[in-house]
Scaffold this active site. Structure first.
Site, short mmCIF file in Angstrom:
data_model
loop_
_atom_site.label_atom_id
_atom_site.label_comp_id
_atom_site.label_asym_id
_atom_site.label_seq_id
_atom_site.Cartn_x
_atom_site.Cartn_y
_atom_site.Cartn_z
N LYS A 121 0.84 -1.20 0.00
CA LYS A 121 0.00 0.00 0.00
C LYS A 121 0.88 1.25 0.00
O LYS A 121 1.60 1.52 0.95
CB LYS A 121 -0.91 -0.01 1.22
CG LYS A 121 -1.82 -1.25 1.26
CD LYS A 121 -2.74 -1.26 2.46
CE LYS A 121 -2.00 -1.40 3.75
NZ LYS A 121 -2.88 -1.71 4.90
N THR A 164 -8.88 9.60 8.21
CA THR A 164 -8.56 8.34 7.53
C THR A 164 -8.32 7.20 8.52
O THR A 164 -7.71 6.19 8.16
CB THR A 164 -7.31 8.52 6.65
OG1 THR A 164 -6.24 9.02 7.48
CG2 THR A 164 -7.56 9.48 5.51
N GLY A 224 -8.61 3.90 10.29
CA GLY A 224 -9.23 2.62 9.95
C GLY A 224 -9.08 2.19 8.51
O GLY A 224 -9.66 1.18 8.10
N THR A 225 -8.28 2.91 7.72
CA THR A 225 -8.17 2.56 6.29
C THR A 225 -7.61 1.16 6.08
O THR A 225 -8.11 0.40 5.25
CB THR A 225 -7.30 3.57 5.52
OG1 THR A 225 -6.08 3.77 6.27
CG2 THR A 225 -8.00 4.88 5.33
N GLY A 226 -6.55 0.80 6.82
CA GLY A 226 -5.93 -0.51 6.63
C GLY A 226 -6.85 -1.65 7.00
O GLY A 226 -6.96 -2.64 6.27
N CYS A 227 -7.52 -1.52 8.15
CA CYS A 227 -8.47 -2.55 8.59
C CYS A 227 -9.60 -2.69 7.57
O CYS A 227 -10.01 -3.80 7.23
CB CYS A 227 -9.08 -2.16 9.94
SG CYS A 227 -7.89 -1.77 11.22
#
Length: 265
Positions: free
Chosen positions: A173, A204, A206-209
């Site tokens: 990412k 932003t 929580g984007t990875g989860c």
């Protein structure tokens, strides 16, 4: 019956990341979400004020309880906190016949550590080898492989370093790079470059989860890895664009953005 997806992750009391983000994402994408809580955090828009991991026996019991009775079509991991938990979860996933999306969570959006330094070797040796897709961000790539990515050209090197630990696919990412949000998905032979416009939105959390849960949701629906990742990237891009302020710090992405768009809100 709806596809069944299991998240194995920590709880975020602020509701923007962790298990809470995972279950919201799964609901939004039409699958039935189930959970194994690995740790409890005291967390809000300003950061992580405390974290307490659960005993290995509690994590193992939750996992067996769900998988042995209900079954699962995809598993997603998030915060695993310690080497002991990483190794336990890796063992459980390795014995489960379902694709696994491994988000090797190292730090929170605010820079708070969520994985003990002593656990990094367990992630490399035990967890990454059972991954269908590993989804590290650039900080996690550096933590795990020592590869520092400062430009798009270095994403290939990062992917090769991650793939050397055994996941079938690596999604690197590149959201922390300047310019468009570009990610590289590869299995070492196929390459898929995924680009999205960068939204001028600081909310932003929580984007990875959210991305990892969206990938797992689409895999559970029978999509191929490239199809699942492409659809998940589209979903999370919309969620980032709709991110909203919460508390005094970094707000969350909006997991229900499509519902509001459909309702004309």
């Amino acid at each position: 019956m709806k596809p069944l997806v299991l998240t194995v992750a920590g709880s975020d009391s602020g509701g923007g990341a962790g298990i809470q983000a995972d279950l919201k994402t799964m609901l939004a994408l039409g699958v039935h979400g189930m959970s194994v809580v690995t740790a409890v955090t005291a967390q809000n828009s300003l950061g992580v004020q405390g974290a307490w991991e659960l005993p290995v026996a509690a994590v193992r019991a939750q996992y067996r309880s769900v998988v042995d009775d209900i079954g699962v079509q995809a598993v997603k991991t998030g915060m695993l906190a310690s080497a002991e938990l990483v190794e336990t979860v890796a063992e459980l996933i390795g014995a489960t016949d379902a694709p696994a999306v491994i988000d090797p969570v190292g730090v929170s959006k605010h820079g708070d550590p969520l994985l003990a330094a002593s656990a990094l070797d367990s992630v490399r040796r035990r967890l990454l080898p059972v991954a269908t897709v590993a989804t590290p961000n650039l900080d996690e790539v550096a933590q795990l492989t020592g590869v520092l990515v400062e430009s798009e050209d270095q994403l290939r090197e990062a992917a090769a370093a991650v793939l050397s630990y055994g996941p079938k696919w690596a999604l690197i990412k590149g959201g922390h790079l300047p310019g468009d949000a570009v990610d590289l998905l590869t299995d070492g032979s196929e390459e898929h470059w995924l680009r999205a416009p960068r939204h001028d939105n600081r909310h932003t959390h929580g984007t990875g989860c959210t991305l990892a849960s969206a990938i797992a949701s689409h895999l559970a629906r029978g999509r191929s890895v490239p199809e699942a990742v492409t659809a998940a990237k589209e979903y999370v891009t919309g969620a980032i664009a709709a991110g909203f302020p919460l508390g005094g710090g970094i707000g969350p992405v909006d997991h229900g953005w499509r519902f509001r768009e459909d309702a004309g809100a």
